[in-house]
Write a protein that holds these residues in place. Sequence first.
Motif, short mmCIF file in Angstrom:
data_model
loop_
_atom_site.label_atom_id
_atom_site.label_comp_id
_atom_site.label_asym_id
_atom_site.label_seq_id
_atom_site.Cartn_x
_atom_site.Cartn_y
_atom_site.Cartn_z
N GLN A 199 0.60 -1.22 -0.17
CA GLN A 199 0.02 0.00 0.01
C GLN A 199 0.87 1.34 -0.02
N PRO A 200 1.82 1.41 -1.02
CA PRO A 200 2.27 2.74 -1.28
C PRO A 200 1.58 3.89 -1.52
N TRP A 201 0.41 3.70 -1.93
CA TRP A 201 -0.50 4.67 -2.32
C TRP A 201 -2.17 4.21 -1.96
N VAL A 202 -2.92 5.17 -1.91
CA VAL A 202 -4.37 4.38 -1.94
C VAL A 202 -5.00 5.17 -3.13
N PRO A 203 -5.48 4.30 -4.12
CA PRO A 203 -6.22 4.72 -5.20
C PRO A 203 -7.77 5.22 -4.79
N LEU A 204 -7.93 6.54 -5.21
CA LEU A 204 -8.91 7.17 -4.56
C LEU A 204 -10.07 7.17 -5.57
N THR A 205 -10.01 7.65 -6.74
CA THR A 205 -11.13 7.83 -7.94
C THR A 205 -10.46 7.39 -9.12
N ASP A 206 -11.20 7.00 -10.16
CA ASP A 206 -10.85 6.95 -11.49
C ASP A 206 -10.25 8.01 -12.08
N ARG A 207 -9.31 8.64 -12.83
CA ARG A 207 -9.02 9.73 -13.24
C ARG A 207 -9.25 9.77 -14.74
N THR A 208 -10.35 10.80 -15.15
CA THR A 208 -10.55 10.99 -16.35
C THR A 208 -9.72 12.17 -16.89
N GLN A 209 -9.75 12.28 -18.26
CA GLN A 209 -9.21 13.59 -18.56
C GLN A 209 -10.14 14.77 -18.51
N PHE A 210 -9.76 15.99 -18.29
CA PHE A 210 -10.62 16.87 -18.02
C PHE A 210 -10.87 18.10 -18.99
N SER A 211 -11.08 17.55 -20.23
CA SER A 211 -11.23 18.62 -21.36
C SER A 211 -12.64 19.24 -21.17
N LEU A 212 -12.51 20.66 -21.25
CA LEU A 212 -13.82 21.41 -21.15
C LEU A 212 -13.68 22.17 -22.21
N TYR A 213 -14.80 22.47 -23.06
CA TYR A 213 -14.68 23.23 -24.43
C TYR A 213 -15.95 24.37 -24.34
N ASN A 214 -15.66 25.56 -25.05
CA ASN A 214 -16.53 26.36 -25.26
C ASN A 214 -16.41 26.48 -26.67
N THR A 215 -17.48 25.98 -27.42
CA THR A 215 -17.61 25.81 -28.81
C THR A 215 -18.10 27.00 -29.77
N SER A 216 -18.05 28.08 -28.90
CA SER A 216 -18.87 29.15 -29.85
C SER A 216 -17.96 29.82 -30.89
N ARG A 217 -16.77 29.57 -30.80
CA ARG A 217 -15.88 30.17 -31.89
C ARG A 217 -15.08 29.28 -32.89
N PHE A 218 -14.88 27.86 -32.20
CA PHE A 218 -14.09 26.94 -33.05
C PHE A 218 -14.85 25.63 -33.20
N THR A 219 -14.34 24.97 -33.99
CA THR A 219 -14.85 23.31 -34.09
C THR A 219 -13.67 22.52 -34.33
N GLY A 220 -14.16 21.17 -34.37
CA GLY A 220 -12.93 20.32 -34.15
C GLY A 220 -12.11 19.72 -33.20
N PHE A 221 -12.81 19.83 -32.35
CA PHE A 221 -12.24 19.54 -30.81
C PHE A 221 -12.38 18.04 -30.70
N PRO A 222 -11.48 17.27 -30.14
CA PRO A 222 -11.53 15.62 -29.86
C PRO A 222 -12.88 15.34 -29.08
N THR A 223 -13.49 14.19 -29.32
CA THR A 223 -14.54 13.69 -28.56
C THR A 223 -14.58 12.42 -28.78
N ALA A 224 -15.65 11.58 -28.03
CA ALA A 224 -15.73 10.24 -28.15
C ALA A 224 -15.95 9.71 -29.32
N ALA A 225 -16.70 10.77 -30.33
CA ALA A 225 -17.07 10.16 -31.63
C ALA A 225 -15.76 10.33 -32.66
#
Length: 543
Positions: free
Chosen positions: A493-519
């Motif tokens: 137990q050199p560590w305690v796994p707390l939560t899954d870690r997702t990537q944290f990409s937040l977008y505001n798409t009002s000006r740009f397209t082409g962001f990476p997505t699940a699709a």
Amino acid sequence: MNKLVRSALVLTLALSSAALAQEPKNTFTVVRSDQWGAQNFNPFTPGSQHLLPTNSAIYESLFFVNSLNGKVTPVLGTAYTWSKDSTALSVTTRSGVKWTDGQAFSAADVAFTFNYMKKYPVLDLTGIWKNGLSSVKASGPNTVVFTFDKPNTPTFQYIALQAIVPEHLWSAQADPATFTNAKPVGTGPFVFDSYSQQALRVLKNPSYWIKGQPYVDAVVWLSTSSNDAAVFKLIKGEADYGYVGISDPNAYVKQGKDNAFWWPTNNANLLYFNTTKAPFSDVAFRRAVAGAINTKDVAQKAYAGAVPAADPSAIIPAQLGDWVPTSLKNLAPKYDPAAADAALTAAGYKKDAQGNRLGKDGKALPAYRILVGSGWTDFITMAQVVGDNLKKLGIATQIDQQQWAGYSGSLQSATYDMGISWGWGNGPTPYYLFYQSFAPELSAPAGKTAASNLSRYTNPAITSALQSFRSTSDAAAQKKAITTIMTAVLKDQPWVPLTDRTQFSLYNTSRFTGFPTAANPYNDASPDDGVGARLMYLNVKPK
């Protein structure tokens, strides 16, 4: 005042007047929830030391390896092959590429980069030369051959992601570990333009080797004081992208029609113990503390149910079925505060009349610091829950918020008590997490900088199993090696796994397209300073 005008005012205040004299037609704006350090574009230094555009916009690697699916995208390398005995890797390099000073890129630059890391081992942050690599040679202008004295196919990921530097400039640099490289020359899609503590800017490389890309003329990074402040800029339309850990991404989406997110799971958030100091050097203490932490509550409060508690193995959900045998299910301590309390007492950590936990010497334990990034609301919440859990054991804690340089520096120099961070290594198999977390060559004595072994935990059984894994391509043998590693980690137990870690990409798409997505997962939702972010900067388009 409309959003674009407000954005322009923000940039005007943050960037130098000299830079603004070259104002581009469109700017992709990235918001950060912390501040950065000095003007350093040295790609050989740890990420905590060099500035954000270094490996994401200015320098390029041979390939990009998507941590979600293992897909390899060519960059400065166009193809690669292993010999039949897996001891030689041949890489074909791209023709027609130039450094931003006009000189031609060739395979010789690649060979130089890796041999430079051999000459100065402090630059070898992933231990490539310590794991069987014996030579790197250019064979003509477009071929590089990596020769190993023993098979090590997993090291391809580290070779693929290494930033390549120009031999004609770096060969004269005799102290590369401290070189700040204030005027970087790379092959990437952008060139450095301006720097301040509030904003960084890079401009489109007019001679970039992909014709017509990038589609944006500039990328700007803006500094804020916290996750909340960063999200506020996104909601107001003053930023287009932010890698920001917030409690509920769905609530962010509801605050504006242009708000979107992509949070794929590729790692775990962990409570690290600094095993170089007592009582965290004691396995019995670490196991008891682990049994007192309610990881489901940690996940619920940190992410409002959007991200679950981590598996005790720290292996991500997509890999659990293939790599974690049922025989290991009961090795990790179960959440049981009463049992944890009793285990501490049995291990010699008694309580006084007031319920305060004592050390084995009979003296009261001090309040231990839980290190988190300053303003990182998700990690702060995790630390609060952990602190409340440990308080029931008579252990006092305090939250130690530090800006990125201090935070990462404390973790890497082992000057912390406990710290919350992600696994500093991940990939298409669990090998990459365990190698970078527990390999002795990626550790260091307390006070010295470790590349990624943050807990300073090593174990001969793990070291041997890592070697066994990379010495074979047999799936059964590799699974046996991972089981050996997991068994040791779950017991110690050199560590305690707390939560899954997702990537944290937040977008505001009002000006740009082409962001990476699940699709369209052309990258793995890489953070803005990572190698994979280059693909986002290449693909986003002004509307």
